[in-house]
Design a protein around this motif. Sequence first.
Motif, PDB file in Angstrom:
ATOM      1  N   ALA A  70       0.803  -1.216   0.000  1.00 58.11           N
ATOM      2  CA  ALA A  70       0.000   0.000   0.000  1.00 58.11           C
ATOM      3  C   ALA A  70       0.843   1.276   0.000  1.00 58.11           C
ATOM      4  O   ALA A  70       0.494   2.249  -0.686  1.00 58.11           O
ATOM      5  CB  ALA A  70      -0.927  -0.003   1.216  1.00 58.11           C
ATOM      6  N   GLU A  71       1.955   1.287   0.729  1.00 57.77           N
ATOM      7  CA  GLU A  71       2.720   2.531   0.858  1.00 57.77           C
ATOM      8  C   GLU A  71       3.256   3.033  -0.485  1.00 57.77           C
ATOM      9  O   GLU A  71       2.992   4.190  -0.854  1.00 57.77           O
ATOM     10  CB  GLU A  71       3.861   2.350   1.864  1.00 57.77           C
ATOM     11  CG  GLU A  71       3.420   2.291   3.305  1.00 57.77           C
ATOM     12  CD  GLU A  71       3.030   0.873   3.728  1.00 57.77           C
ATOM     13  OE1 GLU A  71       2.904   0.004   2.855  1.00 57.77           O
ATOM     14  OE2 GLU A  71       2.848   0.660   4.935  1.00 57.77           O
ATOM     15  N   PRO A  72       4.013   2.227  -1.243  1.00 59.82           N
ATOM     16  CA  PRO A  72       4.497   2.745  -2.527  1.00 59.82           C
ATOM     17  C   PRO A  72       3.385   3.000  -3.541  1.00 59.82           C
ATOM     18  O   PRO A  72       3.456   3.966  -4.314  1.00 59.82           O
ATOM     19  CB  PRO A  72       5.468   1.662  -3.010  1.00 59.82           C
ATOM     20  CG  PRO A  72       5.078   0.433  -2.264  1.00 59.82           C
ATOM     21  CD  PRO A  72       4.561   0.885  -0.947  1.00 59.82           C
ATOM     22  N   CYS A  73       2.350   2.139  -3.530  1.00 60.77           N
ATOM     23  CA  CYS A  73       1.259   2.343  -4.488  1.00 60.77           C
ATOM     24  C   CYS A  73       0.514   3.646  -4.177  1.00 60.77           C
ATOM     25  O   CYS A  73       0.181   4.415  -5.089  1.00 60.77           O
ATOM     26  CB  CYS A  73       0.295   1.152  -4.449  1.00 60.77           C
ATOM     27  SG  CYS A  73       0.963  -0.361  -5.170  1.00 60.77           S
ATOM     28  N   ALA A  74       0.259   3.909  -2.900  1.00 60.06           N
ATOM     29  CA  ALA A  74      -0.455   5.135  -2.523  1.00 60.06           C
ATOM     30  C   ALA A  74       0.370   6.372  -2.861  1.00 60.06           C
ATOM     31  O   ALA A  74      -0.180   7.408  -3.256  1.00 60.06           O
ATOM     32  CB  ALA A  74      -0.779   5.108  -1.026  1.00 60.06           C
ATOM     33  N   PHE A  94      -7.187  -5.006  -1.803  1.00 61.44           N
ATOM     34  CA  PHE A  94      -6.180  -4.146  -2.436  1.00 61.44           C
ATOM     35  C   PHE A  94      -6.645  -2.687  -2.447  1.00 61.44           C
ATOM     36  O   PHE A  94      -5.944  -1.784  -1.992  1.00 61.44           O
ATOM     37  CB  PHE A  94      -5.916  -4.647  -3.855  1.00 61.44           C
ATOM     38  CG  PHE A  94      -5.125  -3.689  -4.705  1.00 61.44           C
ATOM     39  CD1 PHE A  94      -3.786  -3.461  -4.446  1.00 61.44           C
ATOM     40  CD2 PHE A  94      -5.736  -3.008  -5.754  1.00 61.44           C
ATOM     41  CE1 PHE A  94      -3.057  -2.570  -5.226  1.00 61.44           C
ATOM     42  CE2 PHE A  94      -5.027  -2.124  -6.529  1.00 61.44           C
ATOM     43  CZ  PHE A  94      -3.680  -1.897  -6.266  1.00 61.44           C
ATOM     44  N   GLY A  95      -7.846  -2.457  -2.979  1.00 60.87           N
ATOM     45  CA  GLY A  95      -8.336  -1.081  -3.091  1.00 60.87           C
ATOM     46  C   GLY A  95      -8.549  -0.416  -1.742  1.00 60.87           C
ATOM     47  O   GLY A  95      -8.264   0.776  -1.564  1.00 60.87           O
ATOM     48  N   LYS A  96      -9.042  -1.202  -0.778  1.00 59.01           N
ATOM     49  CA  LYS A  96      -9.293  -0.641   0.549  1.00 59.01           C
ATOM     50  C   LYS A  96      -8.006  -0.366   1.309  1.00 59.01           C
ATOM     51  O   LYS A  96      -8.021   0.336   2.327  1.00 59.01           O
ATOM     52  CB  LYS A  96     -10.182  -1.601   1.351  1.00 59.01           C
ATOM     53  CG  LYS A  96     -11.610  -1.685   0.847  1.00 59.01           C
ATOM     54  CD  LYS A  96     -12.411  -2.682   1.669  1.00 59.01           C
ATOM     55  CE  LYS A  96     -13.866  -2.728   1.216  1.00 59.01           C
ATOM     56  NZ  LYS A  96     -14.643  -3.700   2.002  1.00 59.01           N
ATOM     57  N   ASP A  97      -6.912  -0.954   0.847  1.00 56.23           N
ATOM     58  CA  ASP A  97      -5.619  -0.708   1.479  1.00 56.23           C
ATOM     59  C   ASP A  97      -4.941   0.529   0.883  1.00 56.23           C
ATOM     60  O   ASP A  97      -4.394   1.359   1.604  1.00 56.23           O
ATOM     61  CB  ASP A  97      -4.728  -1.949   1.275  1.00 56.23           C
ATOM     62  CG  ASP A  97      -3.591  -2.019   2.282  1.00 56.23           C
ATOM     63  OD1 ASP A  97      -3.609  -1.262   3.267  1.00 56.23           O
ATOM     64  OD2 ASP A  97      -2.684  -2.845   2.088  1.00 56.23           O
ATOM     65  N   VAL A  98      -5.019   0.659  -0.430  1.00 56.06           N
ATOM     66  CA  VAL A  98      -4.272   1.712  -1.128  1.00 56.06           C
ATOM     67  C   VAL A  98      -4.981   3.066  -1.088  1.00 56.06           C
ATOM     68  O   VAL A  98      -4.373   4.092  -0.753  1.00 56.06           O
ATOM     69  CB  VAL A  98      -4.025   1.295  -2.593  1.00 56.06           C
ATOM     70  CG1 VAL A  98      -3.420   2.459  -3.379  1.00 56.06           C
ATOM     71  CG2 VAL A  98      -3.107   0.095  -2.660  1.00 56.06           C
ATOM     72  N   LEU A  99      -6.274   3.066  -1.413  1.00 54.46           N
ATOM     73  CA  LEU A  99      -6.930   4.360  -1.645  1.00 54.46           C
ATOM     74  C   LEU A  99      -7.086   5.221  -0.389  1.00 54.46           C
ATOM     75  O   LEU A  99      -6.925   6.449  -0.475  1.00 54.46           O
ATOM     76  CB  LEU A  99      -8.277   4.140  -2.334  1.00 54.46           C
ATOM     77  CG  LEU A  99      -8.507   5.049  -3.548  1.00 54.46           C
ATOM     78  CD1 LEU A  99      -7.352   4.951  -4.531  1.00 54.46           C
ATOM     79  CD2 LEU A  99      -9.807   4.737  -4.226  1.00 54.46           C
ATOM     80  N   PRO A 100      -7.394   4.657   0.795  1.00 52.41           N
ATOM     81  CA  PRO A 100      -7.439   5.531   1.982  1.00 52.41           C
ATOM     82  C   PRO A 100      -6.099   6.206   2.257  1.00 52.41           C
ATOM     83  O   PRO A 100      -6.065   7.368   2.686  1.00 52.41           O
ATOM     84  CB  PRO A 100      -7.829   4.563   3.106  1.00 52.41           C
ATOM     85  CG  PRO A 100      -8.562   3.467   2.424  1.00 52.41           C
ATOM     86  CD  PRO A 100      -7.855   3.302   1.108  1.00 52.41           C
ATOM     87  N   ARG A 101      -4.999   5.497   2.019  1.00 50.53           N
ATOM     88  CA  ARG A 101      -3.676   6.101   2.226  1.00 50.53           C
ATOM     89  C   ARG A 101      -3.453   7.232   1.221  1.00 50.53           C
ATOM     90  O   ARG A 101      -2.920   8.285   1.570  1.00 50.53           O
ATOM     91  CB  ARG A 101      -2.587   5.042   2.067  1.00 50.53           C
ATOM     92  CG  ARG A 101      -2.614   3.979   3.130  1.00 50.53           C
ATOM     93  CD  ARG A 101      -1.660   2.844   2.789  1.00 50.53           C
ATOM     94  NE  ARG A 101      -1.811   1.720   3.696  1.00 50.53           N
ATOM     95  CZ  ARG A 101      -1.145   1.563   4.824  1.00 50.53           C
ATOM     96  NH1 ARG A 101      -0.227   2.469   5.154  1.00 50.53           N
ATOM     97  NH2 ARG A 101      -1.341   0.531   5.597  1.00 50.53           N
ATOM     98  N   SER A 178       7.883   1.472   5.325  1.00 48.43           N
ATOM     99  CA  SER A 178       8.114   0.802   6.600  1.00 48.43           C
ATOM    100  C   SER A 178       7.583  -0.630   6.613  1.00 48.43           C
ATOM    101  O   SER A 178       7.775  -1.347   7.586  1.00 48.43           O
ATOM    102  CB  SER A 178       7.448   1.597   7.731  1.00 48.43           C
ATOM    103  OG  SER A 178       6.054   1.695   7.493  1.00 48.43           O
ATOM    104  N   SER A 179       6.905  -1.040   5.562  1.00 45.15           N
ATOM    105  CA  SER A 179       6.380  -2.400   5.501  1.00 45.15           C
ATOM    106  C   SER A 179       7.168  -3.212   4.488  1.00 45.15           C
ATOM    107  O   SER A 179       7.818  -2.655   3.595  1.00 45.15           O
ATOM    108  CB  SER A 179       4.898  -2.397   5.125  1.00 45.15           C
ATOM    109  OG  SER A 179       4.728  -1.857   3.827  1.00 45.15           O
ATOM    110  N   ARG A 180       7.151  -4.517   4.620  1.00 45.39           N
ATOM    111  CA  ARG A 180       7.840  -5.379   3.671  1.00 45.39           C
ATOM    112  C   ARG A 180       7.002  -6.620   3.424  1.00 45.39           C
ATOM    113  O   ARG A 180       6.226  -7.045   4.293  1.00 45.39           O
ATOM    114  CB  ARG A 180       9.226  -5.768   4.184  1.00 45.39           C
ATOM    115  CG  ARG A 180       9.222  -6.604   5.435  1.00 45.39           C
ATOM    116  CD  ARG A 180      10.629  -6.827   5.969  1.00 45.39           C
ATOM    117  NE  ARG A 180      10.603  -7.578   7.222  1.00 45.39           N
ATOM    118  CZ  ARG A 180      10.634  -8.908   7.289  1.00 45.39           C
ATOM    119  NH1 ARG A 180      10.695  -9.606   6.168  1.00 45.39           N
ATOM    120  NH2 ARG A 180      10.602  -9.526   8.445  1.00 45.39           N
TER     121      ARG A 180
END
Length: 312
Positions: A70-74, A94-101, A178-180
Amino acid sequence: MSILVIAEHDNAILNANTAKVLGAASRLNAGVHLLVMGHDCAAVSEQGRKLAGVSRVLLADDSLYQHQLAEPCAALVSRLAPQYRHVLAPASTFGKDVLPRAAALLGVGLVADVVAVESEDTFVRPIYAGNALARVQSLDPVTLLTVRPTAFEPVEQNESHAELATVATVAAVAVDNSSRFVRDELSMSERPELTSARVVVSGGRGLGSKEQFALLEQLADKLGAAVGASRAAVDAGLADNDQQVGQTGKIVAPELYIAVGISGAIQHLAGIKDAKIIVAINKDEDAPIFEVADYGLVADLFEALPELIDKL
């Protein structure tokens, strides 16, 4: 201004949800760009450029996006978003992880779980576990939407080569991530995928044990169906977590949904309300599931299910 739709894929195959999100985007009457973020995912961009309504595919092919964290995609979405009036993604994990960020990075709101598009700034989404629909207006300069794929018809593929979208590469956006990625744990099944299955057979806690839950698989085999479960059945250990149907599980919209031994809690009904035909089998004639079922059978499931399997 154009619309940006974020593609969901596994670096090889474009998820069917993307065509349905494009169906939602078509209601906004504007040009559509499709963003493909991944690694070694040129095949996905080729699939995306054939979908009706897509005028350009933006391909961000970099190892940074291999697992679509999510971090790089957002970060990339937030960089591109100011060029667009709307940004759409499926209301999937996927969408619920990326778009709020991305919305947080942009300082704008997010309209989640959209089931209808009324105008370019007004959308409909379910509230109170699907018991009511809210009409939501977004006045932000760019509107971010997660879209329930089950609520929209997918766009078709363009047959003419002249109608294929162009592909433009997009540079990755460096981010302090910060995530991997650790690993994937995928459950393999020859059955249809639950959220796209034409027929779904679901069981509840009334089945009693994991061995008895297997009765559903015999029925599913006869119908070529996917097998789902209520949250109560999952919590009781009768079925796996990825089989859970409902507000906190998967949203399904099959042509036929057969609920066996499911009482019909509000959270479960929220996940099946888009099913075309609902059939319920339960020995409790007062079970809430009968209030939404098109066909109901008040019977002991351990007598009714084998008989139904034999007759199919």
